[in-house]
Every structure is written in structure tokens, then in C-alpha cells.
Design a protein around this motif. Structure first.
Motif, PDB file in Angstrom:
ATOM      1  N   VAL A 148       0.841  -1.206   0.000  1.00  0.00           N
ATOM      2  CA  VAL A 148       0.000   0.000   0.000  1.00  0.00           C
ATOM      3  C   VAL A 148       0.873   1.252   0.000  1.00  0.00           C
ATOM      4  O   VAL A 148       0.658   2.196  -0.761  1.00  0.00           O
ATOM      5  N   MET A 149       1.897   1.240   0.840  1.00  0.00           N
ATOM      6  CA  MET A 149       2.739   2.428   0.938  1.00  0.00           C
ATOM      7  C   MET A 149       3.552   2.657  -0.326  1.00  0.00           C
ATOM      8  O   MET A 149       3.793   3.798  -0.726  1.00  0.00           O
ATOM      9  N   LEU A 152       1.393   4.364  -2.734  1.00  0.00           N
ATOM     10  CA  LEU A 152       1.205   5.780  -2.407  1.00  0.00           C
ATOM     11  C   LEU A 152       2.516   6.563  -2.513  1.00  0.00           C
ATOM     12  O   LEU A 152       2.582   7.724  -2.134  1.00  0.00           O
ATOM     13  N   LEU A 154       5.210   6.270  -0.770  1.00  0.00           N
ATOM     14  CA  LEU A 154       5.648   6.727   0.544  1.00  0.00           C
ATOM     15  C   LEU A 154       6.987   6.125   0.960  1.00  0.00           C
ATOM     16  O   LEU A 154       7.575   6.541   1.953  1.00  0.00           O
TER      17      LEU A 154
ATOM     18  N   ILE B  34      -6.723   3.102   5.303  1.00  0.00           N
ATOM     19  CA  ILE B  34      -5.592   2.977   4.378  1.00  0.00           C
ATOM     20  C   ILE B  34      -4.504   2.069   4.940  1.00  0.00           C
ATOM     21  O   ILE B  34      -4.010   1.182   4.257  1.00  0.00           O
ATOM     22  N   PHE B  35      -4.136   2.288   6.206  1.00  0.00           N
ATOM     23  CA  PHE B  35      -2.935   1.616   6.702  1.00  0.00           C
ATOM     24  C   PHE B  35      -3.212   0.380   7.548  1.00  0.00           C
ATOM     25  O   PHE B  35      -2.291  -0.339   7.900  1.00  0.00           O
ATOM     26  N   MET B  42      -6.430  -7.366   2.451  1.00  0.00           N
ATOM     27  CA  MET B  42      -5.578  -7.970   1.413  1.00  0.00           C
ATOM     28  C   MET B  42      -4.931  -9.252   1.908  1.00  0.00           C
ATOM     29  O   MET B  42      -4.661 -10.169   1.124  1.00  0.00           O
TER      30      MET B  42
END
Lengths: 292, 303
Positions: A148-149, A152, A154, B34-35, B42
Motif C-alpha cells: 500500500v505504501m 502511495l 511513501l 488505508i494503513f 488484502m
């Protein structure tokens, strides 16, 4: 006003069956158990000021013969030899710790308030998702978080150390549980007076939750201070003080002495914050004393 | 049908009425989703795949789960060790957290901060190396040198490598660091009890500390007891770090090999992420069921 308070405080000191003997016994019991708890910490402290030749004498000593600050000097010298100045690590740590702590406390308090005290579509589901997220521990999460990061952009960005930590389900759960005990009548009264939810939260509920709030600050600070840059940022200039110190402990010069110096050094700021926060709780409870 | 749309409309109107709630929830939820939520969602299906982090995950059905129960003997052993570990450390440290939080509360205010700090410090400090030196297997270990001088043993005991002692030593150190988040939350709970309740209790005829604890304190601390229980479940079931740092990885004869250590082994050593996440899923289900059970037991203290 103050007269009423002192009268009430006196009354609360005369609480059920308090005998001085019992209190002394409790004190002694806690003192003995506390000494056991503190013993390994004490050893770490002693080892951090031991010169090298004293670390390996037999039988091992519980005290230090010739205390030295060499281990600390070595630690700071090692951090100084890095490509970035020491002050840079300090700046990074302060920036990360302060922003994570402040945002975490703000976000968790507000969310906890609405989840504890308002009924709205979805509130029950969110409440159980919070608990589930605390219980679900899997090493696969870290990989997914990394993906995810990366999506993004990040990775290797200083924000990578801050953003994932600003929403803490643990902090929210703590605050929510504490707020659940507050009487609804207080909130209803404020609503009748025309206060909006935001004002009720910050002016009525939060000031009434000092013990939980200070505990949340301790958790937030402790977590933020210990954030390891690890796999998220690679550039030395973005790393935090704790990461730099742990690198020294893990590198070739990791003698037991330096490792103890690192762990003592890393422990100091959380202990200071803890003491300040706890003292604040006790002072506010003693002053305002009784909440109505 | 008409009824259904009416239901939708009232749901929509109550959503609109709760606008302020959603606004205050939003900052937390955005980052939480989000985090935390997205990565968790997932990771959920990964247990049904073969995933080595290089190639995309491949669906393999239930085969990870059947392998776990039918042919992974180390996993079966790790279940046993996790259960022993959790049954000992979980309740003991839960009771310890509550008892110490209460005893500290019985002291004058000035001393409370001091003792809370003393009991909380171990969970803040990461000093496994000190415990390694205390339990070190040579004569230089603090415990061994003490026992030898006292004449209890004649040669050093291998605390960290002898399967007879590994689990016991790990449990001791785990108990030492276990006065953490739950303990502090309970301390906060004690500090938040309205003193008027005690006064009322005294008038009603409560005459000892014990009666006060049972009739006033416990009934008004349900939420904190639940918080501490969840923390305790997580700490005792997902333990693994203590053993890995203390007795090495893998421990001799897998004597301190918990389910979480097993997941670590497959995830980060063998890169079989699918298998590792099947292990974590089973652990999660066990913890979730236990937390529901405790929540039921504590429900009479909740409002």
C-alpha cells in the motif's frame, strides 16, 4: 467551593476500613516486588557504566567498581561518525514523535467519543472492526502495508514514519472503553444548552477523562518514539534517533556495555513523559477532586 | 417493496442526521482504512494461496490448512506450547495487572506514580540481553554463579538451551514484561472512579478494602477489564518475540516454538507467506472466540 472540596477529600480519606497497618503492609509488599521488577533494569544501568574489563570478571558483580561513561561516549561517537550530523537524528525523532503523538491523540479521542456516545448507522460495525484489528496479528499484514505504501509513493519518504501510526486502534479502544462509563445525562444536558458534538467532546468529555487521556499520551509517545525506520526509509538523513542508536547496538561494536548504554538512552524520554503525565493526572484529580 | 424503500429512506435520513458523527470519525477512519483495514483485507485470502513474495499468489484451496493439521508435526507441537504458555501467562498476568493496579491505588497519591512507573518500566525497556546474561549458561551468568556459590548446583545449568528449562525461563521473562497496556488502562480506570461512590459505600456499611473492591470497584470497571483482557489475549497468544530474543531461533528441540514463531519461520525464513498466513488465521480465530467468551463473562459489568 474549596471548603466543599477539602471536606469531601477528608471524607474520601476516611474510606471504608482503612487501617494504617494495612497500607504499610501493601507498601512493603509492593516495594519487594518492585525491587524484583527493577533488578534487570538496574543491571542494564550498571552494565552501561562498566568499563570493558569489568564486564567479564568472575563472579559477576552487581555493582560497578570504577564507573565510566565510555560506553555512552562510544555510542555518541559512533552516531557522529555517520554521514549526517547527530542533530539531524534528534530533529527527525522530535518531528516524528511529536506529530504522531499529537495526531494520534486528537484522532483517537474524537473517534472514541462518537463511537462511545453516539448511535449512528455503522457504529456497531466500526466498534467490532476496531477490536478485530487488534486481535488479527499476521506477518503478512506488514507486506500488504508495504505494498500500500509503495502504491502511495511513501517508501523512502519521511511521511512513511508518521502516517501509518496516526490512527491507533489501541488508543481508540482505550478511550472508548473509558468514555463508555460517562453518564449520558452530562452529554444530554450540554446538548440542551445548544453545544455541538465537537464542543461537547473537547470541553466536556475529554477534560473528564484525564486518566485515560494521559495513558493514551503515554502509549502514543512510547510507540512513536520507538518507530523503527527499518525498511520504510533508507536514507540516513531520514532516520530517527532510536533507529540510529539501535544500528550502533546491532553493528560490530555491539559490546554488552554499549548495548546497555543504547537501551538506557532509548528508555529515558518515555520515562520522563510517563512521569509528567502521571503526575498531571494525580494533580488534576487532587485539585478538581470530585467530578460532578 | 414500499416498506423497503421507506426503510432505505429512514436509514438515509439517520445517516444525514449523524453527519457530525461521521465528520469527527473521519480523520481516524481515513488513516485506519488505508494503513490497517486495507492491508488486513488484502492479507485475509492469502491463507488459501501459495505465495513466495516473488511470484503472484497462486490459489491452492485448503491445502495449507490440511498440511498444517495432517503433516506438520512442529505445528502441532507449537499449538501445545502456545496453549501452555497462554494458560500460564494469560491469567497470571491478568490477575497481576489488576491486583497491582488496585494495591497501588491504596497508597498515598505521591507514591502511586512511583510504583506505577516501576511496574510499567519493564514493558517499555527492551533489554533481553540482560536476561540473557542473568540466565547465561556459563559460570558468568548471574543465576549460575549465585547457585554455584550457594552450593545448589556444582556445574552451570544451561537455562537457555536445555529443553527442560527453556519454556520456564521464557514464561518468567514474559511475565516480567507483561504489565503493559492493560495494567496502565486499569490504573487509569481506578483513577477515574468517582470518590462519591466510595463515600456512598461507606455509608451503606462497606467496612473493608475487600468489600469495597468487590462491590464498588469491579462493577464500575467493566470496560477497562475488557480492554485489559483483549491486551492479555494478544500478548499471551502471539508471544514469540521473547523466546526468539532469549533462547534463540529455533529454540533447542523447538521447546519454546509458539504458533507465532512458526508463522515467523515460514514467513520470514522460508518465504512461504501463504502457509504463514494460514497459521496466523487459525490463531486469530482462536483469539477472537476467546475474546467473545470473555466479553460475555464481563457483560454484566458493562452498560
Amino acid at each position: 467551593m474549596s471548603q466543599i472540596n477539602t471536606a469531601k477529600l477528608k471524607a474520601s480519606n476516611r474510606r471504608a476500613g482503612r487501617k494504617i497497618g494495612g497500607t504499610v503492609a501493601i507498601f512493603l509488599f509492593l516495594l519487594v516486588l518492585g525491587a524484583f521488577m527493577l533488578f534487570p533494569i538496574y543491571l542494564a544501568l550498571v552494565m552501561s557504566v562498566k568499563p570493558v574489563e569489568e564486564l567479564f570478571i568472575f563472579p559477576p558483580k552487581l555493582y560497578v567498581l570504577r564507573p565510566t561513561l565510555d560506553n555512552y561516549r562510544d555510542l555518541f561517537a559512533a552516531m557522529h561518525r555517520n554521514r549526517v550530523p547527530f542533530s539531524r537524528y534528534v530533529f527527525n525523532s522530535v518531528a516524528v514523535t511529536v506529530s504522531v503523538t499529537v495526531l494520534q491523540v486528537l484522532f483517537a479521542s474524537m473517534a472514541a467519543f462518537v463511537l462511545a456516545k453516539c448511535r449512528f448507522p455503522g457504529s456497531r460495525i466500526i466498534n467490532s472492526i476496531i477490536v478485530i484489528s487488534l486481535l488479527y496479528q499476521s506477518n503478512v499484514i506488514y507486506i500488504m502495508q508495504y505494498i500500500v505504501m509503495a502504491k502511495l509513493h511513501l517508501i523512502d519518504d519521511p511521511l512513511a514514519l508518521i502516517l501509518p501510526s496516526v490512527a491507533s486502534p489501541l488508543g481508540l479502544f482505550l478511550m472508548r472503553q473509558s468514555m463508555a462509563q460517562m453518564p449520558d445525562s452530562m452529554i444530554e444536558a450540554a446538548k440542551v444548552d445548544g453545544a455541538g458534538l465537537f464542543r461537547i467532546c473537547w470541553q466536556i468529555v475529554i477534560p473528564n477523562q484525564k486518566p485515560a487521556l494521559m495513558t493514551l499520551i503515554i502509549f502514543a509517545f512510547q510507540g512513536a518514539w520507538n518507530i523503527q525506520s527499518g525498511s520504510l526509509v533508507f536514507q540516513e538523513q531520514y532516520k530517527t534517533l532510536t533507529t540510529a542508536a539501535s544500528q550502533v547496538a546491532a553493528s560490530g561494536m555491539a559490546r554488552a556495555g554499549v548495548a546497555s548504554a543504547v537501551s538506557v538512552f532509548i528508555l529515558v524520554p518515555p520515562v520522563i513523559v510517563f512521569t509528567l503525565a502521571q503526575r498531571h493526572v494525580i494533580e488534576t484529580m487532587a485539585h478538581s477532586g470530585i467530578k460532578e | 417493496m414500499a416498506k423497503n424503500t421507506a426503510g432505505h429512506r429512514s436509514l438515509w435520513s439517520s445517516i444525514k442526521r449523524s453527519k457530525a458523527c461521521y465528520l469527527m470519525l473521519a480523520p481516524f477512519m481515513i488513516f485506519f482504512i488505508i494503513f490497517t483495514v486495507v492491508p488486513v483485507v488484502m492479507s485475509l485470502p492469502m491463507g488459501f494461496t501459495d505465495f513466495d513474495m516473488v511470484q503472484p499468489p497462486k490459489y491452492v484451496g485448503l491445502s495449507n490448512y490440511t498440511t498444517l493439521f495432517l503433516s506438520d508435526r512442529v505445528f502441532i507441537k507449537s499449538i501445545r506450547i502456545t496453549l501452555i504458555f497462554a494458560i500460564v501467562t494469560g491469567p497470571v498476568s491478568y490477575v497481576l495487572c489488576f491486583l497491582l493496579a488496585w494495591l497501588i491505588n491504596e497508597l498515598p497519591p505521591k507514591l502511586r506514580t512511583f510504583f506505577t512507573l516501576i511496574f510499567y518500566i519493564p514493558s517499555m525497556a527492551s533489554i533481553y540481553f540482560v536476561w540473557q546474561i542473568i540466565f547465561s549458561g556459563d559460570m558468568n551468568g548471574y543465576l549460575n554463579s549465585l547457585l554455584i556459590r550457594l552450593g545448589v548446583v556444582t556445574s552451570p545449568v544451561q537455562w537457555l538451551t536445555d529443553p527442560k528449562y527453556i519454556l520456564k525461563v521464557t514464561i518468567i521473562v514474559q511475565l516480567w514484561i507483561s504489565l503493559g497496556a492493560g495494567f496502565l488502562a486499569l490504573r487509569a480506570g481506578f483513577q477515574n472512579i468517582d470518590p462519591a461512590l466510595y463515600e456512598a459505600g461507606a455509608i451503606e456499611g462497606i467496612s473493608t478494602r475487600w468489600q469495597e473492591l468487590i462491590y464498588i470497584v469491579i462493577p464500575s470497571m467493566g470496560p477497562q477489564l475488557m480492554f485489559a483482557a483483549v491486551m492479555q489475549i494478544v500478548a499471551s497468544f502471539t508471544a514469540g518475540a521473547v523466546a526468539q530474543n532469549l533462547v534463540g531461533f529455533p529454540s533447542t528441540d523447538y521447546s519454546a516454538h509458539t504458533v507465532m514463531t512458526h508463522a515467523y519461520d515460514y514467513g520470514w525464513v522460508r518465504y512461504e507467506m501463504g502457509y504463514a498466513s494460514a497459521i496466523c488465521m487459525l490463531l486469530f480465530i482462536a483469539m477472537y472466540l476467546l475474546s467473545r467468551l470473555i466479553s460475555k463473562a464481563l457483560s454484566r459489568y458493562m452498560d
